[in-house]
Enzyme design. Structure first.
Site, PDB file in Angstrom:
ATOM      1  N   GLY A   1      41.616  43.763  37.892  1.00 53.60           N
ATOM      2  CA  GLY A   1      42.903  44.433  37.715  1.00 53.60           C
ATOM      3  C   GLY A   1      43.855  43.672  36.826  1.00 53.60           C
ATOM      4  O   GLY A   1      45.069  43.824  36.932  1.00 53.60           O
ATOM      5  N   GLY A   2      43.294  42.842  35.929  1.00 55.49           N
ATOM      6  CA  GLY A   2      44.140  42.146  34.961  1.00 55.49           C
ATOM      7  C   GLY A   2      45.107  41.156  35.567  1.00 55.49           C
ATOM      8  O   GLY A   2      46.142  40.840  34.972  1.00 55.49           O
TER       9      GLY A   2
ATOM     10  N   SER B   1      35.843  41.898  36.001  1.00 58.73           N
ATOM     11  CA  SER B   1      36.998  41.847  35.100  1.00 58.73           C
ATOM     12  C   SER B   1      37.834  40.596  35.391  1.00 58.73           C
ATOM     13  O   SER B   1      37.318  39.484  35.271  1.00 58.73           O
ATOM     14  CB  SER B   1      37.811  43.144  35.241  1.00 58.73           C
ATOM     15  OG  SER B   1      38.692  43.315  34.161  1.00 58.73           O
TER      16      SER B   1
END
Length: 601
Positions: free
Chosen positions: A134-135, A213
């Protein structure tokens, strides 16, 4: 009378078994924790899994504990009921699955999924510890239900929350706020597992951390922190590597000032900025993010971005330099990294995730012109990779040539595919290969590489039909056995993936959990993986597995792209020391002269 008493005894035993099945309980050094049993189904086979949800592993990071490293929660005052997820950490809610969710600063919880099966070894179940993506700005552990992965793979799955955005990573370059609190949250959760997972039937010496991610980048950061010795033995990185360009800054003072200014605070003195942010409500901090995104889209989110920084402790030097350091000298971080086992991989068309940022309402009909490619996309790529450095025109021309389909150089549909390839290489493909090369370039190293390529029936992110391979995040469904709330996530109900996807999911869960159990994705041999042997990755053969409808093997994944970015472009960049004028049929029409010091006019 004896028969009556015997009957009562049997009845009590049956009742006790029923109650214990419904109300699982464990006794830890911190106190008793009770959970609940849930039935899950995969490939029409039912499993019972014990779930312990919302267990606090740290004190609420509120008040004086905001912008500080987490402190252990400590013992429970009484029996702790772990039957509901804890609240997620404050964030701007981008994802549909989060849209109706409440958040709180009191968010440092973990969730444990324990299979109702005998462990594969007498020492207990292997543990898979998941760090969500989620960055570093959004997400939570509750989105990823570990019940199917735990049951089918016969491992314990742990998911966690950690602080996000400014609240997790404020770094104003002094002792008041040195940053990377979210990373220390992850580490404290790992310590909690190390100290308490035995009570749940887990083997603390067989912990594998895995993430996707930003969670994958977190895995790599934890694997580069030597103080983590003893907390885990292996890591799985899905679509995210440390050498991603432009991610790590020395601090985020400018972002801190932006927040303070938009909350009507003084920005003349950093002590005042800190006091402003320390006393602000989490709602007001998140409102700044929401307003920035609303006014300028995803591009404006850079102003409010807060991610891991080079704090001198958890991250001592810029990870972008790791590849060079691994070649030229010794590094305590790299040496520790190589003592852990690694599974690393990327999806087929990772760059497709950036199409959402191009402002098109209809991605299926998106087209990119030659002018847009030359004046927007290529300069955008160089800005990401080279930052403030002046980029010689010859480098731009090489990039234009590399990311052109020369059979149809001006075709807007071919150019949009090249944009996907360009940003996939920059952000995911080349960094992933760098990481595998760094890890495998030593003796007695267990290193594995994968490429996940299928076009799934349902994509996780908005993806146009013309993208002919998997997008960013698409592997998460198969890895977790499609145990998602599809109605909340994709607004579809009563959904069952096609049979070939479920079969692929079964294979992938076997590889993932095998790796957690033995350090080798091929062992123990099962029906799911017996016909396919996943080769180790090394810098000579560069072998990898390709996941698709039918799995296969390949060599030299993104080797050409990695050589182009790390060797060819770097050599040309460094060699451009004399004034030069360059023109090209497909380049910018403006001539540019570069002086010896690298400045161009």
């Amino acid at each position: 009378m004896a028969n009556f008493l015997a009957g009562i005894f049997i009845l009590l035993c049956l009742v006790n078994r029923y109650l214990s099945a419904e109300i699982p309980s464990v006794t830890t050094a911190l106190g008793t924790i009770t959970g609940a049993t849930k039935r899950v189904v995969f490939q029409k086979k039912p499993y019972d899994v014990d779930r312990y949800l919302g267990i606090p592993y740290a004190k609420p990071p509120t008040g004086e504990l905001r912008f500080k490293r987490p402190e252990p929660y400590g013992p429970f005052p009484g029996a702790y009921s772990a039957t509901n997820f804890g609240l997620s950490c404050p964030q701007h809610l981008f994802l549909p699955v989060m849209a109706e969710e409440q958040t709180s600063e009191d968010c440092l919880f973990l969730n444990i999924y324990v299979p109702r099966q005998e462990p594969d070894q007498p020492s207990g179940h292997a543990i898979m510890f998941f760090i969500h993506g989620g960055g570093f700005t959004m997400g939570s552990g509750k989105i990823y239900d570990g019940g199917v992965l735990s049951s089918v793979g016969n491992v314990i799955v742990v998911t966690i929350n950690y602080r996000l955005g400014l609240l997790g990573f404020l770094d104003i370059d002094n002792v008041k706020s040195s940053g990377n609190f979210g990373l220390f949250d992850q580490r404290l959760a790992l310590q909690w597992v190390n100290e308490n997972i035995g009570a749940f039937g887990g083997d603390k010496d067989r912990v594998t951390i895995f993430g996707e991610s930003a969670g994958s980048i977190s895995v790599s950061l934890q694997m580069m922190f030597p103080q983590n010795e003893g907390l885990f033995r292996s890591g799985i990185s899905e679509s995210g590597a440390l050498t991603l360009p432009g991610l790590f800054l020395e601090n985020n003072i400018e972002a801190a000032k932006y927040f303070a200014e938009n909350m009507s605070c003084s920005v003349e003195d950093m002590d005042e900025v800190f006091s402003c942010l320390q006393s602000a409500t989490p709602e007001s901090i998140i409102k700044v993010v929401a307003d920035a995104v609303a006014s300028g889209g995803m591009a404006a989110s850079v102003k409010v971005g807060s991610s891991p920084t080079i704090d001198g402790e958890f991250i001592k030097t810029n990870p972008a330099d790791l590849y060079r350091k691994a070649v030229t000298g010794e590094s305590e971080e790299i040496n520790f990294f190589r003592t852990r086992k690694l599974m690393n991989g990327v999806n087929g068309k990772e760059g497709a995730m950036f199409l959402m940022m191009l402002g098109s309402d209809n991605l299926d009909e998106l087209e990119i012109t030659r002018e847009q490619m030359n004046t927007q996309q290529i300069p955008g790529a160089t800005a990401v990779v080279y930052g403030q450095r002046t980029v010689p025109e010859v480098v731009k021309q090489l990039l234009i040539a590399e990311y052109t389909d020369w059979e149809n150089p001006d075709d807007p549909k071919k150019l949009r595919e090249q944009v996907v390839r360009l940003f996939g290489d920059i952000y995911f493909n080349v960094p992933a290969i760098e990481m595998s090369r760094i890890h495998s370039n030593a003796s007695n190293v267990d290193s594995y590489l994968y490429n996940f390529v299928p076009v799934l029936d349902k994509r996780l992110l908005p993806t146009p039909n013309w993208v002919n391979m998997s997008n960013h995040g698409d592997e998460l469904g198969p890895v977790f056995g499609y145990n998602f709330d599809f109605e909340a996530l994709l607004n579809i109900s009563d959904y069952t993936p096609p049979e070939w996807e479920l079969e692929m999911s079964e294979r992938m869960m076997a590889y993932w959990t095998n790796f957690a159990k033995t350090g080798d994705p091929n062992k123990p041999v099962s029906d799911a993986v017996s016909s396919v042997v996943w080769p180790k990755y090394d810098i000579t053969s560069q072998s990898y597995i390709k996941f698709d409808r039918k799995d296969s093997f390949g060599q030299y994944l993104f080797a050409r792209e990695t050589d182009f970015w790390k060797n060819t472009l770097s050599a040309v960049f460094d060699a451009t020391e004399v004034p030069t004028t360059i023109t090209s049929l497909y380049g910018s029409k403006d001539e540019q002269t570069c002086e010896k010091d690298g400045t161009c006019g």
